[in-house]
Scaffold this active site. Structure first.
Site, PDB file in Angstrom:
ATOM      1  N   HIS A 156      -2.016   4.713   9.613  1.00 42.22           N
ATOM      2  CA  HIS A 156      -0.667   5.171   9.937  1.00 42.22           C
ATOM      3  C   HIS A 156      -0.751   6.479  10.723  1.00 42.22           C
ATOM      4  O   HIS A 156      -0.343   7.536  10.235  1.00 42.22           O
ATOM      5  CB  HIS A 156       0.161   5.374   8.681  1.00 42.22           C
ATOM      6  CG  HIS A 156       0.291   4.161   7.809  1.00 42.22           C
ATOM      7  ND1 HIS A 156      -0.736   3.671   7.038  1.00 42.22           N
ATOM      8  CD2 HIS A 156       1.346   3.332   7.590  1.00 42.22           C
ATOM      9  CE1 HIS A 156      -0.317   2.601   6.373  1.00 42.22           C
ATOM     10  NE2 HIS A 156       0.939   2.371   6.689  1.00 42.22           N
ATOM     11  N   HIS A 176       0.823  -1.222   0.000  1.00 39.53           N
ATOM     12  CA  HIS A 176       0.000   0.000   0.000  1.00 39.53           C
ATOM     13  C   HIS A 176       0.854   1.269   0.000  1.00 39.53           C
ATOM     14  O   HIS A 176       0.451   2.300   0.523  1.00 39.53           O
ATOM     15  CB  HIS A 176      -0.959  -0.013   1.213  1.00 39.53           C
ATOM     16  CG  HIS A 176      -0.268   0.005   2.548  1.00 39.53           C
ATOM     17  ND1 HIS A 176      -0.772  -0.628   3.657  1.00 39.53           N
ATOM     18  CD2 HIS A 176       0.871   0.605   2.965  1.00 39.53           C
ATOM     19  CE1 HIS A 176       0.028  -0.433   4.676  1.00 39.53           C
ATOM     20  NE2 HIS A 176       1.035   0.318   4.290  1.00 39.53           N
ATOM     21  N   GLU A 193       3.788  -5.551   8.704  1.00 42.40           N
ATOM     22  CA  GLU A 193       2.487  -5.349   8.032  1.00 42.40           C
ATOM     23  C   GLU A 193       1.979  -6.639   7.387  1.00 42.40           C
ATOM     24  O   GLU A 193       0.787  -6.788   7.140  1.00 42.40           O
ATOM     25  CB  GLU A 193       2.607  -4.240   6.971  1.00 42.40           C
ATOM     26  CG  GLU A 193       2.762  -2.855   7.574  1.00 42.40           C
ATOM     27  CD  GLU A 193       2.832  -1.736   6.521  1.00 42.40           C
ATOM     28  OE1 GLU A 193       2.714  -0.576   6.926  1.00 42.40           O
ATOM     29  OE2 GLU A 193       3.027  -2.017   5.320  1.00 42.40           O
ATOM     30  N   HIS A 245      10.068  -4.246   4.281  1.00 45.81           N
ATOM     31  CA  HIS A 245      10.554  -2.865   4.234  1.00 45.81           C
ATOM     32  C   HIS A 245      10.866  -2.343   5.618  1.00 45.81           C
ATOM     33  O   HIS A 245      10.310  -2.787   6.603  1.00 45.81           O
ATOM     34  CB  HIS A 245       9.606  -1.931   3.483  1.00 45.81           C
ATOM     35  CG  HIS A 245       8.212  -1.715   4.032  1.00 45.81           C
ATOM     36  ND1 HIS A 245       7.315  -2.720   4.263  1.00 45.81           N
ATOM     37  CD2 HIS A 245       7.565  -0.565   4.344  1.00 45.81           C
ATOM     38  CE1 HIS A 245       6.156  -2.208   4.687  1.00 45.81           C
ATOM     39  NE2 HIS A 245       6.290  -0.890   4.759  1.00 45.81           N
TER      40      HIS A 245
HETATM   41  C1  DHB Z   1       6.297   3.359   2.698  1.00 44.25           C
HETATM   42  C2  DHB Z   1       5.655   2.151   2.850  1.00 44.25           C
HETATM   43  C3  DHB Z   1       4.586   2.020   3.729  1.00 44.25           C
HETATM   44  O1  DHB Z   1       3.926   0.853   3.954  1.00 44.25           O
HETATM   45  C4  DHB Z   1       4.153   3.131   4.416  1.00 44.25           C
HETATM   46  O2  DHB Z   1       3.067   2.994   5.197  1.00 44.25           O
HETATM   47  C5  DHB Z   1       4.799   4.348   4.299  1.00 44.25           C
HETATM   48  C6  DHB Z   1       5.882   4.456   3.430  1.00 44.25           C
HETATM   49  C7  DHB Z   1       7.440   3.502   1.768  1.00 44.25           C
HETATM   50  O3  DHB Z   1       7.994   2.517   1.313  1.00 44.25           O
HETATM   51  O4  DHB Z   1       7.783   4.634   1.424  1.00 44.25           O
HETATM   52 FE    FE Z   2       2.420   1.055   5.665  1.00 45.77          FE
END
Ligand code: DHB
Ligand code: FE
Length: 279
Positions: free
Chosen positions: A59, A12, A240, A193
């Site tokens: 978030h 997302h 996540e 990530h």
């Molecule tokens: C990014 C990814 C996310 O899931 C998020 O909530 C905010 C930023 C990113 O990779 O930039």
């Molecule tokens: Fe996120």
């Protein structure tokens, strides 16, 4: 009765929403990301579900450190796109499905999953970016959406196993709704990530590919992954992925993989996407 016919998972990433909103999808960096979603668009046109149950995380847009529900369900008629600091995304209002959402609330709570009931909530990129990836830029979203928010922002998030079991409870809830409705469930967020600290930008494609394989074939094994393993192997925001396990838990044991897309990089994240149909 209502029936969950399929599950869809997708990242997302907020920058994906910005790329769409700013008309950058044909640029070299973004083209391969968006190409992987063409199948989802045609698949949804064919399937035409009555509603999507969309598992996502807020978030710190609707919630904050003042209020941290572990699981929360949106029972409102409508949900506005949230202003995350640079204005709300130019996407349609999300139409909810109060009758089914209240039914799910009652069913899962009596099934001992004590979900928080939300009657007013704005929805951030966690929910709107997946809708954009599935439907592009329509005047109105083509079906109702029931948002189910999961805390994966502030420790302690729920365990993968709890999420997987919660998926089973959502399935029981949907199947006890008396109206004939076709439902698709979505799990969003991930894949590996890390947005913070010395390991910012960390991506583990081996972990991600294994997660995609097992999601189809052996989700039970994924439900045993610990929080510490997510952080070390998938990065601090890789947690996540527990939301994908809610989606998978709501499907049959046996599923057919219809489509898969994996691409690195997009922003700081490995883009992952899969469509699974119940068989
Ligand atoms: C990014 C990814 C996310 O899931 C998020 O909530 C905010 C930023 C990113 O990779 O930039
Ligand atoms: Fe996120």
């Amino acid at each position: 009765m209502a029936k969950i016919i399929a599950g869809v998972a997708t990242s997302h990433i907020p920058a994906v929403g910005a790329a769409l909103d700013l008309g950058k999808t044909e640029e070299a960096y973004w083209k391969p990301v968006f190409r992987g979603y063409e199948k989802a668009k045609s698949w949804f046109k064919e399937v035409q579900p009555d509603a999507i149950i969309l598992i996502y995380n807020d978030h710190a847009s609707a919630f904050s450190l003042e209020m941290i529900p572990t699981f929360a369900i949106g029972c409102a008629d409508q949900f506005k796109p949230a202003d995350e600091g640079w204005g709300a995304r130019p996407v349609p209002i999300v139409n909810g499905y109060p009758e089914l959402a209240w039914h799910i609330s009652q069913s899962v709570i009596l099934d001992e999953f004590d979900i928080t009931i939300i009657n007013k909530m704005d929805v951030d990129h966690g929910l709107t970016v997946p809708l954009s990836l599935m439907f592009g830029q329509p005047e109105a979203w083509p079906c109702k959406v029931i948002p189910i928010a999961v805390n994966v922002v502030q420790y302690p998030p729920p365990t993968g196993n709890r999420c997987y079991q919660f998926g089973h409870a959502i399935r029981r809830a949907v199947e006890s709704f008396s109206e004939d409705k076709k439902i698709v469930i979505m799990g969003t967020g991930g894949m590996s990530h890390q947005l913070q600290g010395p390991r910012a930008g960390f991506i583990n494609s081996e972990f991600d590919r294994n997660f995609l394989d097992k999601l189809t074939q052996d989700p039970e094994s994924l439900s045993k992954i610990s929080h510490l393993t997510y952080v070390t192997e998938a990065g601090s925001e890789g947690i996540e992925l527990v939301m994908w396990l809610i989606m998978r838990g709501a499907l049959n044991e046996s599923v057919k993989e219809i489509h898969r897309h994996y691409h690195v990089p997009a922003s700081n994240t490995a883009v992952g996407h899969i469509i699974l149909e119940n068989v």
